[in-house]
Structure formats: structure tokens, C-alpha cells
Design a protein around this motif. Sequence first.
Motif, short mmCIF file in Angstrom:
data_model
loop_
_atom_site.label_atom_id
_atom_site.label_comp_id
_atom_site.label_asym_id
_atom_site.label_seq_id
_atom_site.Cartn_x
_atom_site.Cartn_y
_atom_site.Cartn_z
N ILE A 52 17.28 8.64 9.13
CA ILE A 52 17.92 9.59 8.23
C ILE A 52 19.25 9.06 7.75
O ILE A 52 19.55 9.04 6.55
N SER A 53 20.08 8.58 8.66
CA SER A 53 21.40 8.12 8.28
C SER A 53 21.34 6.90 7.39
O SER A 53 22.25 6.65 6.59
N ALA A 54 20.26 6.11 7.49
CA ALA A 54 20.13 4.90 6.68
C ALA A 54 19.64 5.20 5.28
O ALA A 54 19.90 4.44 4.35
N VAL A 55 18.94 6.31 5.10
CA VAL A 55 18.28 6.59 3.82
C VAL A 55 18.96 7.69 3.04
O VAL A 55 19.15 7.59 1.83
N TYR A 56 19.34 8.76 3.72
CA TYR A 56 19.73 9.96 3.01
C TYR A 56 21.14 9.89 2.46
O TYR A 56 21.97 9.12 2.90
N GLY A 57 21.39 10.73 1.47
CA GLY A 57 22.72 10.85 0.90
C GLY A 57 23.61 11.71 1.78
O GLY A 57 23.41 11.82 2.99
N LEU A 58 24.57 12.36 1.17
CA LEU A 58 25.56 13.09 1.94
C LEU A 58 25.03 14.37 2.56
O LEU A 58 25.60 14.89 3.48
N GLU B 179 15.28 1.43 0.11
CA GLU B 179 15.90 1.22 -1.19
C GLU B 179 15.14 1.99 -2.27
O GLU B 179 15.74 2.54 -3.20
N LEU B 180 13.81 2.01 -2.16
CA LEU B 180 13.00 2.74 -3.12
C LEU B 180 13.29 4.23 -3.05
O LEU B 180 13.41 4.91 -4.08
N ILE B 181 13.44 4.76 -1.83
CA ILE B 181 13.73 6.18 -1.65
C ILE B 181 15.08 6.53 -2.29
O ILE B 181 15.23 7.55 -2.96
N LYS B 182 16.08 5.68 -2.06
CA LYS B 182 17.40 5.91 -2.66
C LYS B 182 17.30 5.92 -4.18
O LYS B 182 17.95 6.72 -4.86
N LYS B 183 16.47 5.02 -4.72
CA LYS B 183 16.28 4.96 -6.17
C LYS B 183 15.63 6.24 -6.69
O LYS B 183 16.02 6.78 -7.73
N LEU B 184 14.64 6.74 -5.94
CA LEU B 184 13.98 7.99 -6.34
C LEU B 184 14.96 9.16 -6.32
O LEU B 184 14.86 10.08 -7.14
N GLY B 185 15.89 9.12 -5.38
CA GLY B 185 16.86 10.20 -5.25
C GLY B 185 17.79 10.34 -6.45
O GLY B 185 18.46 11.37 -6.59
N GLU B 186 17.83 9.33 -7.31
CA GLU B 186 18.70 9.40 -8.48
C GLU B 186 18.18 10.39 -9.53
O GLU B 186 18.95 10.95 -10.30
N ASN B 187 16.84 10.58 -9.54
CA ASN B 187 16.25 11.45 -10.57
C ASN B 187 15.36 12.55 -10.02
O ASN B 187 14.78 13.31 -10.80
N HIS B 188 15.22 12.61 -8.70
CA HIS B 188 14.32 13.60 -8.11
C HIS B 188 14.98 14.27 -6.91
O HIS B 188 15.91 13.72 -6.31
N ARG C 175 0.84 -1.21 0.00
CA ARG C 175 0.00 0.00 0.00
C ARG C 175 0.87 1.25 0.00
O ARG C 175 0.56 2.24 -0.68
N GLN C 176 1.95 1.19 0.76
CA GLN C 176 2.88 2.32 0.79
C GLN C 176 3.50 2.53 -0.59
O GLN C 176 3.68 3.67 -1.03
N ARG C 177 3.80 1.44 -1.27
CA ARG C 177 4.34 1.54 -2.62
C ARG C 177 3.34 2.17 -3.59
O ARG C 177 3.72 2.94 -4.48
N VAL C 178 2.07 1.83 -3.42
CA VAL C 178 1.03 2.45 -4.25
C VAL C 178 0.99 3.96 -3.98
O VAL C 178 0.82 4.77 -4.91
N GLY C 179 1.16 4.33 -2.71
CA GLY C 179 1.23 5.75 -2.37
C GLY C 179 2.41 6.43 -3.04
O GLY C 179 2.30 7.57 -3.53
N PHE C 180 3.54 5.76 -3.08
CA PHE C 180 4.71 6.28 -3.79
C PHE C 180 4.39 6.46 -5.27
O PHE C 180 4.76 7.47 -5.88
#
Length: 303
Positions: free
Chosen positions: A194-200, A173-182, A138-143
Motif C-alpha cells: 500500500i505504502s509503495a503504490v498508493y497516493g496520500l 508504476e502502471l497503477i500510479k499512472k492509472l491513478g492520474e485519470n481514474h 498477462r497481468q498487463r493484458v488483464g489491466f
Amino acid sequence: MIEISNLVKKYGDHMAVDHLSLTVEPGKIYGLLGPNGAGKSTTMNIVTGYIGADGGTVKINGYDIFAQPEEAKKCIGYLPEIPPLYVDMTVYEYLKFVAELKKLDRKKRKEMIADAMDMTGITEVKNRLIKNLSKGYRQRVGFAQALLGYPEIIILDEPTVGLDPKQIIEIRELIKKLGENHTVILSSHILSEISAVYGLYFYVYNLKNGYPYISYDLKGIGFIMMIAVPILTMRSLSDEKKTKTDQLMLTSPVSVGRIVAGKYLAMAAVYTIDIALFALSPLVLSIYGKVALSEAYVALFGY
């Protein structure tokens, strides 16, 4: 780019957001960290145009969210803490409905829906009723609904709340993938999220006072102190063996054992300094971020 200037929101006598100002640069993943009640969700609701503000301005790629809401909202994909799902629809029916609400080009809707489902990994369940899906799906559908229309900015309000450990890892992992283009903005009250998901780059804000706790590259510091320095030290020892300069120790008036022990003590000192800096960082946050020391410890360590 998102530009927030002197944002104010009150609920009666309660000041939810007090003259908040910040700028979100494009192409990065940002984390909005703060305790419950700090105003994270309120700020996100204002930025996305869900609610109004009592003062200040919000510009999305140059468009004022209050004066030019339609233009500004086209740049944003938003996932609230509770996904706005119609559970009696199938996944595909729901995404088609959202595409109509967003007034996406009719000729490109099927392609956009297919891309959103593919990116979020829900193509295989597109014909299932949403009410029959797990919370993770369901969360993925929200994404997916947030991604429709290819918005430049994705805003996620505590996207891993209520998920089990496996689902949390999948969403990260999905959030990291989104961060490549958004440009991605997420909120959380737990630093480990935060430390597990975010970039630098990430920001920590006390939204009640409108002051940043601090803005710095936590992962960069951690990498240098915890990984790079010991690796470089070990590499240096290896180079000594290759060039046979370690044999010079045999002629030294100091015993070989003491020299080796000294090198390992130096490495231990590096780790000790690193741990001390991390332990003292809440004090730095309290001084420069204008936040109570106890709140700084809660923000960093989660308790």
C-alpha cells in the motif's frame, strides 16, 4: 463515487462481510488492507456485480449495482486476482472479444483497444498468443481489459500477487499512472504494498466487523516527520551561517561544542518521537479501530 451501506455477505454460518459501510470519493487511489479471509475479494466481487449480497446497498455513481447492473458496470473496470484470460487467443483478439462483451461502440473499438494497449505497454505483443506471455505481461493484458470503455473506476484485486520483484515494480508504476485519470481501488494484505503504490489517501478496513481500523495520511505524516523536520532544521543551521548569527555563540557562556551537540540531540529526539509514534500506532488502531492488537501489528508490519 462508490457508496456502500450496511453490506452483508454470508457463506453458510460464516460471515464474510458484516455490515460494511464506506464511501469512495472520485479521483483518488484507495487501498483495501486486511488479512486473508477478511472479506476483501468478497467485497470487490459484490461491488462489481459478480456476486450478490445478503443485505445492504452498493451504488456506483448513483446506480444501484443490484437494481441497475448494466448502468453501474459501465462505470467499472475490474481485474480479479486471477485475470480472466483466454490463453489461446492473441492479445488483440482477446481485447476485441472483451470489447464486444462490453458492447462498446463499434466505431470506437479499435481506438479504445489501441489506447488500452498503449497505456499498459502491450502494443508490441498484441499479435502474440497470451499463453506465450510472461505472468507480468498477462497481468498487463488483464489491466488492459479493465480499461476498455474508459471506466471512471478501476478495481484491482491483489494485482501484484505471484509476480517477481521486477514485475511488481512495473505494475506499481502502471497503477500510479492509472491513478492520474481514474479512481483506483486495490486490495492487499501487506502494508508495504500500500505504502509503495498508493497516493496520500488510503483506507484500512477490517471487513469482518465493518469498522475502519483508521483513516489517515500515512505518507503525509512520514514526510513531515522523517524528511521535512530534519531538512528545516538543517536549513535553519545554514541560515545561521549566512547571517553570521552563529558567531553569537562565541560570546555565549555555554561552549560551542555543547550548543552544536544540543542541536543534533534535538534532531535525534525528533527521530525518536517519530519511531515511537509508528511503533505505538498499532495500539491506536486496536483502540479506535476495534481490532485485536495482534492483527493491527500484522496489518502494519506484515508479521
